[in-house]
Motif scaffolding. Sequence first.
Motif, PDB file in Angstrom:
ATOM      1  N   ALA A 256       0.836  -1.206   0.000  1.00 40.85           N
ATOM      2  CA  ALA A 256       0.000   0.000   0.000  1.00 40.85           C
ATOM      3  C   ALA A 256       0.867   1.250   0.000  1.00 40.85           C
ATOM      4  O   ALA A 256       0.546   2.250  -0.655  1.00 40.85           O
ATOM      5  N   TRP A 257       1.981   1.199   0.722  1.00 42.35           N
ATOM      6  CA  TRP A 257       2.878   2.357   0.775  1.00 42.35           C
ATOM      7  C   TRP A 257       3.494   2.636  -0.595  1.00 42.35           C
ATOM      8  O   TRP A 257       3.584   3.790  -1.023  1.00 42.35           O
ATOM      9  N   ILE A 258       3.914   1.596  -1.274  1.00 44.08           N
ATOM     10  CA  ILE A 258       4.469   1.769  -2.618  1.00 44.08           C
ATOM     11  C   ILE A 258       3.441   2.401  -3.540  1.00 44.08           C
ATOM     12  O   ILE A 258       3.730   3.365  -4.266  1.00 44.08           O
ATOM     13  N   LYS A 259       2.223   1.876  -3.507  1.00 39.58           N
ATOM     14  CA  LYS A 259       1.177   2.373  -4.405  1.00 39.58           C
ATOM     15  C   LYS A 259       0.780   3.811  -4.083  1.00 39.58           C
ATOM     16  O   LYS A 259       0.327   4.553  -4.963  1.00 39.58           O
ATOM     17  N   ALA A 260       0.973   4.219  -2.831  1.00 33.31           N
ATOM     18  CA  ALA A 260       0.646   5.590  -2.433  1.00 33.31           C
ATOM     19  C   ALA A 260       1.723   6.584  -2.839  1.00 33.31           C
ATOM     20  O   ALA A 260       1.496   7.802  -2.803  1.00 33.31           O
ATOM     21  N   ASN A 261       2.901   6.058  -3.251  1.00 34.90           N
ATOM     22  CA  ASN A 261       4.022   6.930  -3.594  1.00 34.90           C
ATOM     23  C   ASN A 261       4.656   6.498  -4.914  1.00 34.90           C
ATOM     24  O   ASN A 261       5.846   6.143  -4.968  1.00 34.90           O
ATOM     25  N   PRO A 262       3.905   6.521  -5.991  1.00 31.30           N
ATOM     26  CA  PRO A 262       4.417   6.062  -7.280  1.00 31.30           C
ATOM     27  C   PRO A 262       5.650   6.839  -7.728  1.00 31.30           C
ATOM     28  O   PRO A 262       5.721   8.062  -7.594  1.00 31.30           O
ATOM     29  N   GLY A 263       6.631   6.088  -8.222  1.00 32.52           N
ATOM     30  CA  GLY A 263       7.831   6.703  -8.766  1.00 32.52           C
ATOM     31  C   GLY A 263       8.847   7.149  -7.746  1.00 32.52           C
ATOM     32  O   GLY A 263       9.922   7.621  -8.120  1.00 32.52           O
ATOM     33  N   ARG A 264       8.557   6.975  -6.452  1.00 35.21           N
ATOM     34  CA  ARG A 264       9.474   7.476  -5.429  1.00 35.21           C
ATOM     35  C   ARG A 264      10.220   6.363  -4.687  1.00 35.21           C
ATOM     36  O   ARG A 264      11.115   6.650  -3.896  1.00 35.21           O
ATOM     37  N   ILE A 265       9.867   5.113  -4.959  1.00 33.24           N
ATOM     38  CA  ILE A 265      10.533   3.993  -4.283  1.00 33.24           C
ATOM     39  C   ILE A 265      11.652   3.505  -5.201  1.00 33.24           C
ATOM     40  O   ILE A 265      11.612   2.402  -5.751  1.00 33.24           O
ATOM     41  N   ASN A 266      12.655   4.351  -5.391  1.00 35.21           N
ATOM     42  CA  ASN A 266      13.692   4.068  -6.383  1.00 35.21           C
ATOM     43  C   ASN A 266      14.674   2.989  -5.956  1.00 35.21           C
ATOM     44  O   ASN A 266      15.371   2.412  -6.785  1.00 35.21           O
ATOM     45  N   SER A 267      14.756   2.732  -4.664  1.00 34.81           N
ATOM     46  CA  SER A 267      15.528   1.586  -4.187  1.00 34.81           C
ATOM     47  C   SER A 267      14.871   1.046  -2.931  1.00 34.81           C
ATOM     48  O   SER A 267      14.053   1.729  -2.297  1.00 34.81           O
ATOM     49  N   MET A 268      15.231  -0.170  -2.597  1.00 38.43           N
ATOM     50  CA  MET A 268      14.540  -0.865  -1.518  1.00 38.43           C
ATOM     51  C   MET A 268      15.508  -1.767  -0.770  1.00 38.43           C
ATOM     52  O   MET A 268      16.298  -2.477  -1.393  1.00 38.43           O
ATOM     53  N   HIS A 269      15.462  -1.707   0.549  1.00 43.06           N
ATOM     54  CA  HIS A 269      16.232  -2.649   1.345  1.00 43.06           C
ATOM     55  C   HIS A 269      15.421  -3.931   1.495  1.00 43.06           C
ATOM     56  O   HIS A 269      14.364  -3.951   2.121  1.00 43.06           O
ATOM     57  N   VAL A 270      15.922  -4.971   0.884  1.00 45.93           N
ATOM     58  CA  VAL A 270      15.260  -6.268   0.907  1.00 45.93           C
ATOM     59  C   VAL A 270      15.673  -6.962   2.202  1.00 45.93           C
ATOM     60  O   VAL A 270      16.644  -7.717   2.249  1.00 45.93           O
ATOM     61  N   LYS A 271      14.961  -6.642   3.249  1.00 44.83           N
ATOM     62  CA  LYS A 271      15.233  -7.178   4.586  1.00 44.83           C
ATOM     63  C   LYS A 271      13.935  -7.766   5.128  1.00 44.83           C
ATOM     64  O   LYS A 271      12.914  -7.087   5.162  1.00 44.83           O
ATOM     65  N   ASP A 272      13.991  -9.008   5.538  1.00 46.28           N
ATOM     66  CA  ASP A 272      12.797  -9.688   6.017  1.00 46.28           C
ATOM     67  C   ASP A 272      12.638  -9.502   7.528  1.00 46.28           C
ATOM     68  O   ASP A 272      13.561  -9.061   8.222  1.00 46.28           O
ATOM     69  N   TRP A 273      11.461  -9.852   8.019  1.00 52.00           N
ATOM     70  CA  TRP A 273      11.165  -9.810   9.457  1.00 52.00           C
ATOM     71  C   TRP A 273      10.142 -10.885   9.772  1.00 52.00           C
ATOM     72  O   TRP A 273       9.201 -11.107   8.994  1.00 52.00           O
ATOM     73  N   GLY A 274      10.362 -11.566  10.900  1.00 51.14           N
ATOM     74  CA  GLY A 274       9.423 -12.595  11.331  1.00 51.14           C
ATOM     75  C   GLY A 274       9.037 -12.400  12.784  1.00 51.14           C
ATOM     76  O   GLY A 274       9.812 -11.859  13.575  1.00 51.14           O
ATOM     77  N   LYS A 275       7.860 -12.855  13.131  1.00 48.67           N
ATOM     78  CA  LYS A 275       7.341 -12.629  14.479  1.00 48.67           C
ATOM     79  C   LYS A 275       8.180 -13.284  15.564  1.00 48.67           C
ATOM     80  O   LYS A 275       8.271 -12.777  16.680  1.00 48.67           O
ATOM     81  N   THR A 276       8.791 -14.411  15.275  1.00 51.94           N
ATOM     82  CA  THR A 276       9.545 -15.117  16.306  1.00 51.94           C
ATOM     83  C   THR A 276      11.018 -14.724  16.361  1.00 51.94           C
ATOM     84  O   THR A 276      11.568 -14.531  17.441  1.00 51.94           O
ATOM     85  N   GLU A 277      11.644 -14.584  15.198  1.00 53.83           N
ATOM     86  CA  GLU A 277      13.083 -14.295  15.172  1.00 53.83           C
ATOM     87  C   GLU A 277      13.427 -12.875  14.741  1.00 53.83           C
ATOM     88  O   GLU A 277      14.603 -12.524  14.641  1.00 53.83           O
ATOM     89  N   GLY A 278      12.432 -12.054  14.504  1.00 50.53           N
ATOM     90  CA  GLY A 278      12.705 -10.672  14.140  1.00 50.53           C
ATOM     91  C   GLY A 278      13.524 -10.567  12.873  1.00 50.53           C
ATOM     92  O   GLY A 278      13.233 -11.200  11.853  1.00 50.53           O
ATOM     93  N   TYR A 279      14.617  -9.780  12.940  1.00 47.61           N
ATOM     94  CA  TYR A 279      15.462  -9.544  11.768  1.00 47.61           C
ATOM     95  C   TYR A 279      16.539 -10.602  11.590  1.00 47.61           C
ATOM     96  O   TYR A 279      17.371 -10.488  10.694  1.00 47.61           O
ATOM     97  N   LYS A 280      16.528 -11.610  12.429  1.00 48.24           N
ATOM     98  CA  LYS A 280      17.502 -12.689  12.293  1.00 48.24           C
ATOM     99  C   LYS A 280      17.133 -13.659  11.174  1.00 48.24           C
ATOM    100  O   LYS A 280      17.937 -14.491  10.774  1.00 48.24           O
ATOM    101  N   VAL A 281      15.887 -13.571  10.699  1.00 48.51           N
ATOM    102  CA  VAL A 281      15.493 -14.444   9.581  1.00 48.51           C
ATOM    103  C   VAL A 281      16.204 -13.996   8.314  1.00 48.51           C
ATOM    104  O   VAL A 281      16.494 -12.812   8.126  1.00 48.51           O
ATOM    105  N   LEU A 282      16.490 -14.946   7.449  1.00 43.45           N
ATOM    106  CA  LEU A 282      17.048 -14.625   6.144  1.00 43.45           C
ATOM    107  C   LEU A 282      15.915 -14.290   5.173  1.00 43.45           C
ATOM    108  O   LEU A 282      14.737 -14.492   5.475  1.00 43.45           O
ATOM    109  N   PHE A 283      16.289 -13.797   4.009  1.00 43.14           N
ATOM    110  CA  PHE A 283      15.289 -13.475   3.002  1.00 43.14           C
ATOM    111  C   PHE A 283      14.396 -14.687   2.730  1.00 43.14           C
ATOM    112  O   PHE A 283      14.874 -15.798   2.494  1.00 43.14           O
ATOM    113  N   GLY A 284      13.074 -14.461   2.747  1.00 48.08           N
ATOM    114  CA  GLY A 284      12.127 -15.512   2.442  1.00 48.08           C
ATOM    115  C   GLY A 284      11.668 -16.323   3.632  1.00 48.08           C
ATOM    116  O   GLY A 284      10.764 -17.148   3.501  1.00 48.08           O
TER     117      GLY A 284
END
Length: 279
Positions: free
Chosen positions: A201-229
């Motif tokens: 929804a955030w991307i769609k609300a800001n067309p053309g402004r998401i020129n790069s993205m940090h591909v970082k995952d998050w999970g409820k149990t391990e937080g940011y320790k999870v790997l991509f996917g």
Amino acid sequence: MAFDPSVSRRSFLASTGFAGLAFGASSSAVPVGLEMYSVRGELAKDVLATVRAVARDGYQVVEFYAPYYAWTADYTKQVRKLMDDLGIRCNSTHNHTESFTEGMQKAIDLNKILGTKYIVLASAGKVEGLDGWKKVAEQLTHGSEEFKKVGLRAGYHNHKPEFVPVEGKRPMEVIAANTPKDVMLQMDVGTIVEAGSDPVAWIKANPGRINSMHVKDWGKTEGYKVLFGEGDTPWAKVFDAAEKVGGVEYYLIEQEGSRFPPFESAERCLASYKKFRGL
């Protein structure tokens, strides 16, 4: 999740909860890079060796974070030459507020040497109330005006606080509404998911402004320790929106830490990303 290169893309998607989603998204030609904070310990020991290792792993782009600002012009030229020799690029750097205030000229000089396009404010620090966030937007606007004079652009990188409402409004909405459209809104996807907001929804609300993205995952149990996917991010929908609406130019895998050593984490994330995208 054990890493097995022989696992099919369909099996991988099923095991990570993506079955039925990703097959609607086409494979991407968008370059994928590494936010060098992911290998910060190694970078602090030997910048050039770390850049070589990242390129050898198959990353096409790097993003240097705040310590780069301490480099001399001569050393920055060494880094640029190495990147040119390796065939990789630095499209953006992460910066403290000094790069948008009294230290702006040095940031410009170093980024011009590196060949970047975006000087990104990595964090606004401690901000009080919506008026405080409006001042951050003013700082970004000023930076944008100055950077444009030399062919550079300003950017802002969100964390979780920007998506937690303050006085009934999310600070990131204030940033977006009070900065020029050419200020990149660099998405840190995992932090948006943690905050309970919808990254698509955030991307769609800001067309053309998401020129790069940090591909970082998050999970409820391990937080940011999870790997991509391995986390809770709806990656197929995120990539689809980023490429159809967001104006994404490159992705940056970021891993704050995991059950594996930093370089192995970066390798596994890239392999999983490529499998997921069918690359």
